[in-house]
Scaffold this active site. Structure first.
Site, PDB file in Angstrom:
ATOM      1  N   TRP A 158       3.841   9.848   1.691  1.00  0.00           N
ATOM      2  CA  TRP A 158       2.614  10.816   1.414  1.00  0.00           C
ATOM      3  C   TRP A 158       1.981  10.387   2.991  1.00  0.00           C
ATOM      4  O   TRP A 158       0.944  11.171   3.235  1.00  0.00           O
ATOM      5  CB  TRP A 158       2.141  10.858   0.326  1.00  0.00           C
ATOM      6  CG  TRP A 158       2.021   9.250  -0.251  1.00  0.00           C
ATOM      7  CD1 TRP A 158       3.034   8.255  -1.036  1.00  0.00           C
ATOM      8  CD2 TRP A 158       0.600   8.522   0.368  1.00  0.00           C
ATOM      9  NE1 TRP A 158       1.968   7.289  -1.046  1.00  0.00           N
ATOM     10  CE2 TRP A 158       1.024   7.325   0.005  1.00  0.00           C
ATOM     11  CE3 TRP A 158      -0.438   8.473   0.939  1.00  0.00           C
ATOM     12  CZ2 TRP A 158       0.208   6.161  -0.373  1.00  0.00           C
ATOM     13  CZ3 TRP A 158      -0.984   7.436   1.480  1.00  0.00           C
ATOM     14  CH2 TRP A 158      -0.977   5.813   0.870  1.00  0.00           C
ATOM     15  N   ARG A 167       9.575  13.440  12.907  1.00  0.00           N
ATOM     16  CA  ARG A 167       9.791  11.571  13.856  1.00  0.00           C
ATOM     17  C   ARG A 167      11.700  11.751  13.180  1.00  0.00           C
ATOM     18  O   ARG A 167      12.279  10.734  14.191  1.00  0.00           O
ATOM     19  CB  ARG A 167       9.079  10.734  12.768  1.00  0.00           C
ATOM     20  CG  ARG A 167       9.559   9.211  14.374  1.00  0.00           C
ATOM     21  CD  ARG A 167       8.458   8.894  13.997  1.00  0.00           C
ATOM     22  NE  ARG A 167       8.828   7.338  13.424  1.00  0.00           N
ATOM     23  CZ  ARG A 167       7.418   6.213  12.259  1.00  0.00           C
ATOM     24  NH1 ARG A 167       6.893   6.080  13.241  1.00  0.00           N
ATOM     25  NH2 ARG A 167       7.933   5.554  11.498  1.00  0.00           N
ATOM     26  N   LYS A 182      13.422  15.220   2.205  1.00  0.00           N
ATOM     27  CA  LYS A 182      12.819  15.336   0.964  1.00  0.00           C
ATOM     28  C   LYS A 182      11.713  14.778   0.726  1.00  0.00           C
ATOM     29  O   LYS A 182      11.600  13.463   0.931  1.00  0.00           O
ATOM     30  CB  LYS A 182      14.352  13.830  -0.179  1.00  0.00           C
ATOM     31  CG  LYS A 182      13.816  13.924  -1.749  1.00  0.00           C
ATOM     32  CD  LYS A 182      12.305  12.997  -2.133  1.00  0.00           C
ATOM     33  CE  LYS A 182      11.826  13.139  -3.365  1.00  0.00           C
ATOM     34  NZ  LYS A 182      10.675  12.388  -3.344  1.00  0.00           N
ATOM     35  N   ALA A 184       7.768  13.408   0.111  1.00  0.00           N
ATOM     36  CA  ALA A 184       6.744  12.616  -0.835  1.00  0.00           C
ATOM     37  C   ALA A 184       6.241  13.792  -2.062  1.00  0.00           C
ATOM     38  O   ALA A 184       5.487  14.923  -1.527  1.00  0.00           O
ATOM     39  CB  ALA A 184       5.781  12.016  -0.545  1.00  0.00           C
ATOM     40  N   GLY A 236       8.506   4.029   3.465  1.00  0.00           N
ATOM     41  CA  GLY A 236       8.554   3.892   2.368  1.00  0.00           C
ATOM     42  C   GLY A 236       7.874   2.369   2.012  1.00  0.00           C
ATOM     43  O   GLY A 236       8.137   1.801   3.066  1.00  0.00           O
ATOM     44  N   GLU A 258      12.613   2.215   7.710  1.00  0.00           N
ATOM     45  CA  GLU A 258      11.127   1.678   7.542  1.00  0.00           C
ATOM     46  C   GLU A 258      10.497   1.639   6.816  1.00  0.00           C
ATOM     47  O   GLU A 258      10.153   2.375   6.128  1.00  0.00           O
ATOM     48  CB  GLU A 258      10.566   2.972   8.347  1.00  0.00           C
ATOM     49  CG  GLU A 258       9.886   2.858   9.788  1.00  0.00           C
ATOM     50  CD  GLU A 258       8.125   2.211   9.117  1.00  0.00           C
ATOM     51  OE1 GLU A 258       7.937   1.187   8.364  1.00  0.00           O
ATOM     52  OE2 GLU A 258       7.737   3.963   8.744  1.00  0.00           O
ATOM     53  N   LEU A 259       9.749   0.114   6.995  1.00  0.00           N
ATOM     54  CA  LEU A 259       9.495  -0.243   5.105  1.00  0.00           C
ATOM     55  C   LEU A 259       8.053  -0.848   5.232  1.00  0.00           C
ATOM     56  O   LEU A 259       7.670  -0.370   6.408  1.00  0.00           O
ATOM     57  CB  LEU A 259      10.537  -1.019   4.777  1.00  0.00           C
ATOM     58  CG  LEU A 259      11.764  -0.688   4.438  1.00  0.00           C
ATOM     59  CD1 LEU A 259      13.315  -2.070   4.122  1.00  0.00           C
ATOM     60  CD2 LEU A 259      12.496   0.017   3.603  1.00  0.00           C
ATOM     61  N   ARG A 286      -7.299   3.324  11.512  1.00  0.00           N
ATOM     62  CA  ARG A 286      -6.929   5.287  11.334  1.00  0.00           C
ATOM     63  C   ARG A 286      -5.770   4.945  10.472  1.00  0.00           C
ATOM     64  O   ARG A 286      -5.154   4.575  10.149  1.00  0.00           O
ATOM     65  CB  ARG A 286      -5.285   4.568  12.744  1.00  0.00           C
ATOM     66  CG  ARG A 286      -4.742   5.764  13.289  1.00  0.00           C
ATOM     67  CD  ARG A 286      -3.447   5.127  14.036  1.00  0.00           C
ATOM     68  NE  ARG A 286      -2.476   6.639  14.477  1.00  0.00           N
ATOM     69  CZ  ARG A 286      -1.444   5.677  14.370  1.00  0.00           C
ATOM     70  NH1 ARG A 286      -0.669   4.529  14.168  1.00  0.00           N
ATOM     71  NH2 ARG A 286      -0.363   7.130  14.746  1.00  0.00           N
ATOM     72  N   GLU A 389       0.410  -5.259   1.350  1.00  0.00           N
ATOM     73  CA  GLU A 389      -0.111  -3.987   1.696  1.00  0.00           C
ATOM     74  C   GLU A 389      -1.332  -3.811   1.094  1.00  0.00           C
ATOM     75  O   GLU A 389      -0.929  -3.306  -0.687  1.00  0.00           O
ATOM     76  CB  GLU A 389       1.134  -2.889   1.482  1.00  0.00           C
ATOM     77  CG  GLU A 389       1.315  -2.801   3.615  1.00  0.00           C
ATOM     78  CD  GLU A 389       2.242  -1.821   3.768  1.00  0.00           C
ATOM     79  OE1 GLU A 389       2.384  -1.140   5.096  1.00  0.00           O
ATOM     80  OE2 GLU A 389       2.952  -1.634   2.998  1.00  0.00           O
ATOM     81  N   SER A 449       2.013   3.648  18.470  1.00  0.00           N
ATOM     82  CA  SER A 449       2.793   4.180  17.771  1.00  0.00           C
ATOM     83  C   SER A 449       2.851   5.189  19.315  1.00  0.00           C
ATOM     84  O   SER A 449       2.154   5.624  19.963  1.00  0.00           O
ATOM     85  CB  SER A 449       2.626   4.446  16.967  1.00  0.00           C
ATOM     86  OG  SER A 449       2.462   3.917  15.610  1.00  0.00           O
TER      87      SER A 449
END
Length: 485
Positions: A158, A167, A182, A184, A236, A258-259, A286, A389, A449
């Site tokens: 999300w 991406r 699929k 969020a 996620g 990508e965790l 950001r 996190e 990025s």
């Protein structure tokens, strides 16, 4: 008509399967909430297991057609998608802000970033090359080719509802794959708007399918159980990533993950502190701190810690908090009530263990899911905020005296997505960067990025890379042909 009204009038709210907009098999819907008001402002179809299977079947039928489409034609479609997204920048930004909560400035930045993936991979689509060589022993040639891996299941979070979709869609389509996206449940509208945009750009029916679902576990399990699915790309949490890897292992599905992250931000004694604070604001704030790349732990040399923390707190204190759709807002609300509760729990734990609040430290008394920009100084090593996190606008500062200790502390985590480092000594900066256990390092930069760069982590932060030429290779199989002529 406002940009949001225009976006909502253009955005479908049903499932995209085989080029058609269809309701959920059982008629169920997902309510979409504006985090700034905590009120529902839209609803979309929620896919059933049967809907998910139908989406895979559509993607399977479309796969040979798209795979056989000349690379230049695939490139033209992706380039058109880029152009359409840029043309509708304000609509997409308003839609992102409304369902995610982020400030319009952040939403516009995300939209530009998201569109760039379509442009980059439109250029990469014609550069999917193989190799030919003579076998070392002689007698025959080694031909290495790249083929589309097959139907790809793409699962997006999300926090970047547009960029995480493009991406994945961009490289998959560039390589010749068909996809089932699929998104969020908190942010389905942006994904559906992208699905509509892809059809308008000229993607054949079934190549891009979009199936929001609030019964994520059952739907994703059904997707991964389909024989046609040969690729899983997930962004996620590490916890969910582990579950998906186990499911993918049942059918040996190629997986890109990508965790989670726990990014350290190191300020050495010789750093330009004004530049470091500017970089810290970018790395921390950001997307309101709701990013896997967000600086999570600040390690600052004792000799400059007082000055750095004071300047950092001053900059954080000046951030304007408000509804994301307000042009004056610099920090919008977090995505939901649970996010606010988690952030506050981490802050209170740190304060209870001796951390000093330099600014912020609480949720303001207002409607919506807000949290004040916060700087915590002298954070104890045992504080949970250093291990988890944060995903919010909170910066915990830890002081150090020895660079090797800072490196050790930075690496003392199961995660390794990105690290940040500020110093005016480039030789020392490159030395330290080489020792940091991370897939990416921002050296005197608060932003790493870039669609042209390979994005990804090490350790429990993920598998594979997104972006760059490597991002397209993730959606291919290497085929070796032994021949002679």
């Amino acid at each position: 008509m406002t940009a949001l009204q225009q976006a909502l009038s253009r955005c479908p709210t049903d499932l995209l399967i085989d080029g058609k907009w269809v309701p959920s098999g059982d008629g169920s819907r997902i309510k979409v909430v504006d985090p700034a008001t905590a009120e529902v402002f839209a609803d979309v179809a929620s896919a059933t297991v049967e809907d998910a299977v139908a989406a895979v079947e559509a993607a399977e039928r479309a796969l040979p057609i798209w795979a056989d489409t000349p690379p230049r034609e695939r490139s033209v479609v992706l380039r058109r998608a880029y152009e359409l997204m840029i043309e509708r920048r304000e609509e997409f930004a308003a839609l992102i802000s409304a369902e995610n909560g982020k400030a319009l400035a952040d939403a516009r930045a995300e939209l530009n970033y998201a569109a760039e993936f379509f442009r980059w991979f439109s250029e990469e689509a014609v550069r999917l090359s193989g190799t030919i060589q003579t076998a070392p022993a002689g007698g025959y040639r080694i031909v290495v080719d790249r083929a589309p891996i097959g139907v790809a299941v793409l699962i997006t979070p999300w926090n970047y509802p547009a960029a995480m979709a493009t991406r994945k869609i961009g490289p998959a389509l560039a390589a010749g794959c068909s996809v089932v996206l699929k998104p969020a449940s908190d942010t389905p509208l942006t994904a559906l708007a992208i699905g509509a945009l892809m059809l308008e750009a000229g993607v054949p029916a079934g190549v891009v399918n979009v199936v929001p679902a609030n019964r994520s576990s059952a739907v994703v399990s059904a997707l991964l159980a389909q024989p046609a699915v040969r690729k899983l790309s997930f962004t996620g949490s590490t916890e969910v990533g582990r579950i998906l890897l186990k499911q993918a292992a049942e059918r040996v599905i190629s997986s890109s993950m990508e965790l989670g992250g726990n990014a350290p931000f190191i300020v050495l004694a010789d750093a330009d502190l004004d530049a470091a604070v500017q970089g810290a604001m970018l790395a921390k704030m950001r997307n309101g701190g709701e990013a896997c790349t967000a600086a999570n732990r600040f390690y600052v040399h004792e000799s400059v810690a007082d000055e750095f923390s004071a300047k950092f707190a001053e900059a954080m204190r000046a951030v304007r908090v408000g509804p994301g759709l307000d042009e004056n807002t610099e920090l919008g609300p977090l995505v939901n009530e649970a996010a606010v509760a988690k952030v506050d729990e981490l802050v209170q734990d740190a304060v209870g263990k001796g951390a000093v609040i330099r600014t912020g430290g609480q949720a303001p008394d207002r409607t919506g899911y807000y949290y004040e920009p916060t700087v915590l100084d002298n954070v104890a090593p045992s504080s949970a905020i250093l291990d988890e996190e944060i995903f919010g606008p909170v910066a915990p500062i830890v002081r150090f005296t020895d660079v090797e200790d800072a490196i050790r502390l930075a690496n003392d985590t199961p995660y390794g997505l990105v690290s940040y480092l500020y110093t005016t000594d480039l030789r020392e900066g490159m030395r330290v960067a080489g020792k940091l256990e991370a897939g990416m390092v921002g050296l005197n930069r608060g932003l790493v990025s870039d669609p042209a760069a390979p994005f990804g982590g090490v350790k429990e932060s993920g598998l594979g890379r997104e972006g760059g030429h490597e991002g397209m290779l993730e959606y291919t199989e290497t085929k070796y042909i032994a021949t002679d002529w």
